[in-house]
Design an enzyme around this catalytic site. Structure first.
Site, PDB file in Angstrom:
ATOM      1  N   HIS A   5      -4.059   2.433  -4.484  1.00 14.03           N
ATOM      2  CA  HIS A   5      -3.291   2.194  -3.241  1.00 14.03           C
ATOM      3  C   HIS A   5      -1.868   1.743  -3.561  1.00 14.03           C
ATOM      4  O   HIS A   5      -1.339   0.852  -2.897  1.00 14.03           O
ATOM      5  CB  HIS A   5      -3.991   1.126  -2.380  1.00 14.03           C
ATOM      6  CG  HIS A   5      -5.179   1.666  -1.631  1.00 14.03           C
ATOM      7  ND1 HIS A   5      -5.050   2.354  -0.448  1.00 14.03           N
ATOM      8  CD2 HIS A   5      -6.511   1.623  -1.892  1.00 14.03           C
ATOM      9  CE1 HIS A   5      -6.256   2.711  -0.008  1.00 14.03           C
ATOM     10  NE2 HIS A   5      -7.162   2.287  -0.876  1.00 14.03           N
TER      11      HIS A   5
ATOM     12  N   ASP B 232       0.873  -1.181   0.000  1.00 10.38           N
ATOM     13  CA  ASP B 232       0.000   0.000   0.000  1.00 10.38           C
ATOM     14  C   ASP B 232       0.905   1.223   0.000  1.00 10.38           C
ATOM     15  O   ASP B 232       2.124   1.094   0.125  1.00 10.38           O
ATOM     16  CB  ASP B 232      -0.939   0.003   1.224  1.00 10.38           C
ATOM     17  CG  ASP B 232      -2.291   0.650   0.903  1.00 10.38           C
ATOM     18  OD1 ASP B 232      -2.291   1.823   0.490  1.00 10.38           O
ATOM     19  OD2 ASP B 232      -3.334  -0.020   1.041  1.00 10.38           O
TER      20      ASP B 232
ATOM     21  N   GLU C 120     -10.860   1.373  -4.271  1.00  6.32           N
ATOM     22  CA  GLU C 120     -10.642   2.803  -4.086  1.00  6.32           C
ATOM     23  C   GLU C 120      -9.622   3.428  -5.035  1.00  6.32           C
ATOM     24  O   GLU C 120      -8.873   4.309  -4.632  1.00  6.32           O
ATOM     25  CB  GLU C 120     -10.211   3.085  -2.632  1.00  6.32           C
ATOM     26  CG  GLU C 120     -11.266   2.674  -1.621  1.00  6.32           C
ATOM     27  CD  GLU C 120     -10.876   3.000  -0.180  1.00  6.32           C
ATOM     28  OE1 GLU C 120     -11.699   3.610   0.506  1.00  6.32           O
ATOM     29  OE2 GLU C 120      -9.772   2.637   0.256  1.00  6.32           O
TER      30      GLU C 120
HETATM   31  C1  ACM Z   1     -10.952  -1.310   1.858  1.00  8.47           C
HETATM   32  O1  ACM Z   1     -11.332  -1.163   3.044  1.00  8.47           O
HETATM   33  N1  ACM Z   1     -10.479  -0.275   1.178  1.00  8.47           N
HETATM   34  C2  ACM Z   1     -11.038  -2.585   1.188  1.00  8.47           C
END
Ligand code: ACM
Ligand code: ZN
Length: 745
Positions: A266, A189, A322
């Site tokens: 991410h 991440d 996201e």
């Molecule tokens: C997440 O909580 N972004 C999978």
């Protein structure tokens, strides 16, 4: 006031010399029969196991303090005083998790057709052995057991905070003891890359370390990376040897290790290391890969090849959540990719990319799994979906015959507060007490019967932005992980909260034995009411996380002491009351009393016309919510708080011209997720529903910068006025308004 008799028979708390029966095993087995008698064991007890189960017998000898020299393979010559682990016929069902145990005075007899079943059996016996206060004795019983769901998972975010392999092993040991069978590691991440990759050593050289110890400080600073040699560098990564060691440890304990490599969002740490993989190149910070660039796919497939060689997991997790699509909109390469492949928007572009990776993963004999955003723009052919933004993604995927793991935020995000935030170390937000975890059923009621088989299981996630230590990770995981274990293993109809609370008691001692810094059950009394708006009465139930608490309450706002009323079961209240309730121990109240206003008011059960509609995401009990007499708790998602994304503007019809004194309404503020007090509320009154007058106002005086969870009652004096219609307006500051009742008196 009428008082109902308690429905609960008081069961005496177990005494020290008593043996705890197999019904104390967590997760609760499918069937347990207790028999008279006790099996005694010592360090010299023999374990005779089928060849296939020798390693598993080692686990049992460890937990029972039996010397490993006493493990033998083959058929027992003598049947007294031994533990047998036999392979059940017919063979061939290699992955079946079922097992049976028969404990008699003479022996323990375990049968299973598979190693995994034998591991589950051994963990049940281990629990039974270590639950006892007199070690060396196990009560006779018969157990037949198998899980409700094949996938019972836990995710640990090792990117935001890095955890040493010793901690991963501690977790694996506890997961196995409680029959969880998948550990999902969030390895990459923005905050750090945590896996050695031979082909791209720069990933760990450049992005496994950062200048700040805590994620929060790193996030507030410039989000840069450091080299391992920097004196202040924080971070780390797992070498391939580390991962092999973890996998072997997990495998012995019946746990699969799922690697997650985030894609296409991410991924700021990757693009900072290799700027050519982002749309902006060296011209700015970005967290997404460029999806127009063929090097992105070559790079990611090379990563996947190494990961697939290292992890035997049938599932490979590619994230998918996201992703910010802004850069793709402007990037010439991404536009060109969309044009050539007839992709109508950025969602379809992401879907194209995930499908391309799925082909690669499938070509290596593995299955792709991703967060529910992989549904957007079209789901890859055989992908498994992890439903985290509620259950909707999981329901859609199951309807399309895709496998689903349920991990909805409101029930399965263990980074949320588990008790009143005012009493807890800082967390990311939310409110998820253990009881709510326990009540979760992974099969949504709305899913038709023939699609339910696609719900493969359940997972809890521990994101670690606000979890900088192992002690804090323990605290957030336990005891909620034990509730998760039962959600995944035990048939929903066999799950009873009071029964679970009782069975949990001796498990706190197990957690202590394993040096787990668990969260102690709260002494806070929870108040549940059911209001009959016609009869104008309320049925009150008091409960807590404590087992058999001594609850005392008052109805006049005074502080409960031993002179207050001793709670013995649900009771009815006529009219309004300020209920206060405390748990007393040795005559002393534990913590602050719970305080709950039961308000029987003039608008109770009356109809509301919404001039501006409440939020579709937070309807609570729809149009009944604000006049049903029920108060909300510590979270806006508890079904009692109604949310508004605009100003609030509504009219309550009292059905007849009524003398009025006051209108009041409680609001919540929690600025993290964008919940604010209204700037003001305004109330006006009408006799005919046409002419409203006069207008009175109450203005907010709470700081809109205060990050804590706040409540405020807004009140408007209407003394001397009469009316049938009450118009209520609240000015939305920015974001959400949440209120639970409009009291008219
Ligand atoms: C997440 O909580 N972004 C999978
Ligand atoms: Zn691009």
């Amino acid at each position: 006031m009428k008082k109902y008799l308690s429905l609960l028979l008081l069961i005496p708390v177990f005494t020290k010399s008593q043996l705890l029966s197999a019904k104390f095993i967590i997760p609760k087995p499918a069937s347990v029969i207790s028999d008279p008698g006790v099996f005694h064991f010592s360090s010299r007890t023999k374990i005779i196991a089928d060849k296939l189960f020798i390693e598993t017998a080692g686990l049992l000898s460890e937990s029972m303090g039996i010397s490993s020299k006493n493990i033998e393979s083959g058929t027992p010559s003598n049947t007294v005083g031994i533990i047998r682990i036999l392979r059940k016929q017919p063979l061939g069902k290699n992955n079946t998790p079922e097992y049976t145990i028969k404990i008699t005075i003479d022996s323990i007899h375990i049968e299973s057709a598979s190693v995994i079943g034998a591991i589950h059996a051994v963990q049940s016996i281990s629990q039974l052995a270590i639950l006892q206060t007199t070690f060396g004795s196990i009560p006779c019983s018969r157990i037949v057991d198998y899980p409700e769901f094949n996938y019972r998972g836990l995710m640990l975010d090792v990117s935001r905070n890095f955890f040493p392999i010793s901690y991963i092993k501690k977790l694996l040991g506890l997961m196995s003891l409680y029959k969880l069978n998948n550990l999902h590691l969030h390895l990459t991440d923005d905050a750090g890359w945590r896996l050695e990759i031979n082909k791209y050593p720069e990933l760990t050289n450049h992005a496994a370390w950062r200048p700040q110890r805590n994620w929060k400080e790193w996030w507030k600073a410039d989000r840069s990376y450091a080299s391992a040699a920097d004196p202040l560098a924080y971070g780390g990564f797992y070498t391939k040897a580390d991962i092999k060691e973890i996998i072997q440890y997990a495998n012995m304990r019946g746990i699969n290790l799922i690697p997650e490599l985030e894609f296409p969002g991410h991924s700021g740490e990757v693009v900072a290391t290799y700027p050519n993989l982002g749309c902006l190149g060296t011209n700015g910070k970005q967290s997404e890969y460029c999806l127009g660039n063929d090097s992105t796919f070559l790079f990611f497939e090379n990563l996947l090849s190494e990961v697939i060689d290292l992890f035997p997991s049938p599932y490979i997790h590619i994230g998918g959540d996201e992703a910010d699509q802004q850069n793709w909109k402007k990037c010439p390469k991404c536009r060109e990719r969309m044009r050539v492949n007839h992709l109508k928007d950025e969602k379809e572009l992401q879907s194209y990319a995930i499908k391309r990776l799925e082909k690669f993963i499938n070509s290596k004999g593995r299955k792709l799994i991703g967060w529910d955003e992989i549904l957007d723009g079209g789901l890859a052919e055989s992908a498994t979906v992890m439903s985290w933004r509620g259950e909707a993604g999981g329901i859609s995927a199951a309807k399309m015959n895709h496998d689903v793991i349920m991990t909805p935020g409101a029930y399965m995000y263990f980074d949320a507060y588990q008790q009143d935030p005012a009493t807890q170390p800082e967390a990311i937000g939310g409110y998820l007490p253990i009881e709510k975890v326990y009540q979760y059923n992974p099969v949504p009621a709305v899913l038709e019967k023939e699609k339910q088989k696609y719900i493969k299981g359940v997972q809890a996630n521990l994101w670690t932005e606000y979890i900088p230590t192992m002690e804090q990770a323990d605290y957030m995981l336990f005891p909620r992980m034990l509730a998760l274990s039962e959600v995944g293993w035990t048939n929903n109809a066999n799950k009873i909260w009071d029964d679970f609370t009782e069975r949990m008691q001796p498990h706190y001692a197990i957690l202590k034995k394993f040096s787990v810094n668990y969260c102690r059950p709260s002494y806070q009394v929870q108040v549940d009411t059911k209001t009959d708006t016609k009869e104008r009465t309320s049925l009150v139930t008091l409960h807590s996380e404590q087992w058999l608490p001594e609850i005392y309450y008052t109805l006049d706002g005074s502080t409960p002491s031993q002179n207050a009323i001793n709670y013995s079961g649900p009771f009815q209240i006529i009219g309004s009351a300020n209920l206060r309730a405390s748990i007393l121990r040795d005559g002393k109240a534990q913590g602050k009393p719970a305080s709950y206003d039961i308000e029987i008011h003039k608008a109770l059960g009356k109809k509301i016309t919404y001039l501006k509609k409440y939020s579709a995401s937070y309807p609570a009990a729809s149009a009944a919510t604000l006049t049903d007499g029920l108060k909300g708790g510590l979270t806006y998602s508890d079904g009692r708080w109604q949310g508004f994304e605009t100003d609030m503007d509504l009219i309550i019809d009292l059905e007849e011209n009524t003398p009025l004194q006051v209108v009041r309404s409680r609001f919540m503020q929690l600025i993290g997720p964008g919940v604010y007090m209204p700037d003001y509320i305004e109330v006006s009154v009408s006799e005919d529903g046409k002419q409203y007058s006069p207008v009175n106002k109450c203005t907010n005086d709470i700081s809109i910068k205060d990050p804590s969870l706040l409540f405020k009652i807004f009140e408007v004096d209407l003394t001397g006025l009469k009316g049938r219609y009450v118009r209520f307006f609240a000015k939305n500051h920015s974001g959400f308004l949440f209120t639970d009742e409009i009291v008219v008196d």
